[in-house]
Design a protein around this motif. Sequence first.
Motif, short mmCIF file in Angstrom:
data_model
loop_
_atom_site.label_atom_id
_atom_site.label_comp_id
_atom_site.label_asym_id
_atom_site.label_seq_id
_atom_site.Cartn_x
_atom_site.Cartn_y
_atom_site.Cartn_z
N LYS A 111 9.75 10.99 1.36
CA LYS A 111 9.58 12.22 1.01
C LYS A 111 8.34 13.07 0.83
O LYS A 111 7.61 13.86 1.11
CB LYS A 111 10.29 12.88 1.21
N ALA A 112 8.19 12.58 -0.73
CA ALA A 112 7.03 13.73 -1.49
C ALA A 112 5.24 13.06 -0.67
O ALA A 112 4.93 13.30 -0.64
CB ALA A 112 7.20 12.43 -2.74
N LEU A 113 5.12 12.04 -0.34
CA LEU A 113 4.38 11.44 0.01
C LEU A 113 4.34 11.98 1.50
O LEU A 113 2.62 12.49 2.19
CB LEU A 113 4.28 9.50 0.50
N GLN A 114 5.05 12.15 2.19
CA GLN A 114 5.40 12.96 3.80
C GLN A 114 4.54 14.52 3.07
O GLN A 114 4.24 14.57 3.96
CB GLN A 114 6.08 13.17 4.18
N ALA A 115 5.27 14.69 2.19
CA ALA A 115 5.42 16.14 2.30
C ALA A 115 3.91 16.66 2.01
O ALA A 115 3.00 17.18 1.59
CB ALA A 115 5.95 16.93 1.06
N LYS A 116 2.46 15.27 1.24
CA LYS A 116 1.11 15.34 0.80
C LYS A 116 0.35 15.43 2.08
O LYS A 116 -1.15 15.53 2.27
CB LYS A 116 1.26 14.91 0.19
N LEU A 117 0.80 14.90 3.11
CA LEU A 117 0.07 13.88 4.13
C LEU A 117 -0.13 15.14 5.48
O LEU A 117 0.25 15.94 5.30
CB LEU A 117 1.09 13.23 5.04
N VAL A 118 -1.74 15.28 5.17
CA VAL A 118 -2.30 15.98 5.07
C VAL A 118 -3.04 15.62 7.38
O VAL A 118 -3.51 15.90 7.98
CB VAL A 118 -3.41 17.10 4.65
N VAL B 178 1.12 -1.28 0.20
CA VAL B 178 -0.17 0.03 -0.39
C VAL B 178 0.66 1.08 0.01
O VAL B 178 0.50 2.04 -0.68
CB VAL B 178 -1.14 -0.11 0.99
N ALA B 179 1.53 1.09 0.85
CA ALA B 179 2.85 2.56 1.31
C ALA B 179 3.76 2.37 -0.80
O ALA B 179 3.82 3.61 -0.86
CB ALA B 179 4.38 2.35 2.03
N ALA B 180 4.12 1.50 -1.08
CA ALA B 180 4.62 1.72 -2.15
C ALA B 180 3.56 2.42 -3.43
O ALA B 180 4.19 3.04 -4.05
CB ALA B 180 4.93 0.40 -3.16
N LEU B 181 2.26 1.84 -3.62
CA LEU B 181 1.14 2.34 -4.29
C LEU B 181 1.14 3.79 -3.36
O LEU B 181 1.16 4.32 -4.55
CB LEU B 181 0.07 1.87 -4.21
N LEU B 182 0.90 4.18 -3.31
CA LEU B 182 0.47 5.79 -2.62
C LEU B 182 2.16 6.26 -2.73
O LEU B 182 1.55 7.35 -2.93
CB LEU B 182 0.26 5.68 -1.27
N ASN B 183 3.50 5.96 -2.61
CA ASN B 183 4.35 6.49 -3.06
C ASN B 183 4.50 7.40 -4.28
O ASN B 183 4.66 8.25 -4.42
CB ASN B 183 5.89 5.77 -2.03
N GLN B 184 3.83 5.92 -4.76
CA GLN B 184 4.21 6.05 -6.53
C GLN B 184 3.29 6.89 -7.26
O GLN B 184 3.47 7.99 -7.89
CB GLN B 184 3.51 5.11 -7.77
N GLN B 185 1.82 7.19 -6.58
CA GLN B 185 0.96 8.09 -6.71
C GLN B 185 1.20 9.25 -6.13
O GLN B 185 1.14 10.52 -7.50
CB GLN B 185 -0.35 7.87 -5.69
N ALA B 186 1.75 9.39 -5.06
CA ALA B 186 2.75 10.54 -4.97
C ALA B 186 3.69 11.73 -5.52
O ALA B 186 3.19 12.51 -6.21
CB ALA B 186 3.14 11.45 -3.23
N LEU B 187 4.30 10.36 -6.10
CA LEU B 187 5.59 11.07 -7.18
C LEU B 187 4.92 11.72 -8.33
O LEU B 187 5.97 12.03 -8.72
CB LEU B 187 6.96 9.90 -7.22
N THR B 188 3.94 10.97 -8.68
CA THR B 188 3.50 11.33 -10.27
C THR B 188 2.22 12.60 -10.51
O THR B 188 1.52 12.37 -10.96
CB THR B 188 2.64 9.70 -10.93
N ASN B 189 2.36 12.83 -8.70
CA ASN B 189 1.69 14.27 -8.34
C ASN B 189 -0.12 13.76 -8.60
O ASN B 189 -1.47 14.70 -9.25
CB ASN B 189 1.92 15.43 -9.24
N GLN B 190 -0.94 12.46 -8.35
CA GLN B 190 -2.18 11.89 -8.84
C GLN B 190 -2.51 12.54 -7.53
O GLN B 190 -4.28 12.30 -7.81
CB GLN B 190 -2.19 10.41 -8.52
N PHE B 191 -2.19 13.15 -6.28
CA PHE B 191 -2.37 13.93 -5.76
C PHE B 191 -2.17 15.15 -4.85
O PHE B 191 -0.48 15.05 -4.83
CB PHE B 191 -3.32 12.58 -4.63
N ASP B 192 -3.13 15.56 -4.44
CA ASP B 192 -2.32 17.03 -3.97
C ASP B 192 -1.82 16.79 -2.03
O ASP B 192 -1.20 17.13 -1.93
CB ASP B 192 -3.16 18.39 -4.31
N ASP B 193 -3.46 16.12 -1.59
CA ASP B 193 -3.71 16.62 0.14
C ASP B 193 -4.25 14.73 0.24
O ASP B 193 -4.62 13.75 -0.56
CB ASP B 193 -4.26 16.75 0.11
N LEU B 194 -3.04 13.35 1.25
CA LEU B 194 -3.63 12.68 1.84
C LEU B 194 -3.97 12.27 2.80
O LEU B 194 -3.11 13.11 3.26
CB LEU B 194 -2.54 11.38 1.49
N PHE B 195 -4.79 11.39 3.04
CA PHE B 195 -5.41 11.54 4.46
C PHE B 195 -5.49 10.31 4.44
O PHE B 195 -6.45 9.33 3.87
CB PHE B 195 -6.54 12.38 5.82
#
Length: 131
Positions: free
Chosen positions: A102-109, A68-85
């Motif tokens: 780190k890209a995912l951590q920056a989008k984690l709200v 799951v983390a790998a999937l969300l990391n990939q989506q964060a790196l390809t800008n598929q979302f701006d904010d994640l909860f």
Amino acid sequence: MVLPKGALVAVVDGEKLVLFKNTGDHAPELTALPTPDLNGGGGSGGHPSSAANPDDSTQAEDGYAAGVAALLNQQALTNQFDDLFVVAAPKTLGELRKHWHKALQAKLVGELAKDLTGQPTDAIATAIANA
């Protein structure tokens, strides 16, 4: 909590991932998204089960969380979302955190350490609003 409109909400435990998009302005209104296919992924350890190591089910849950983390990391790196909860069972959340990019951590709200994967959408939205 005020959840940004358009935020991706990931509800996960050691066996299941459910994704939502927040369509609400002031209070969370969650719209279900298709569940992506996960290839599993590796857990924290690659050691065989023993008294000192996790059992097979624990390793499988950790592996799922890593996937799951790998999937969300990939989506964060390809800008598929701006904010994640993230709403996750406490143990799963701990495993997810080990794999955040780190890209995912920056989008984690926000995060909520609670197992809500089997709950109705309204209950999940209420839990986020009260977080």
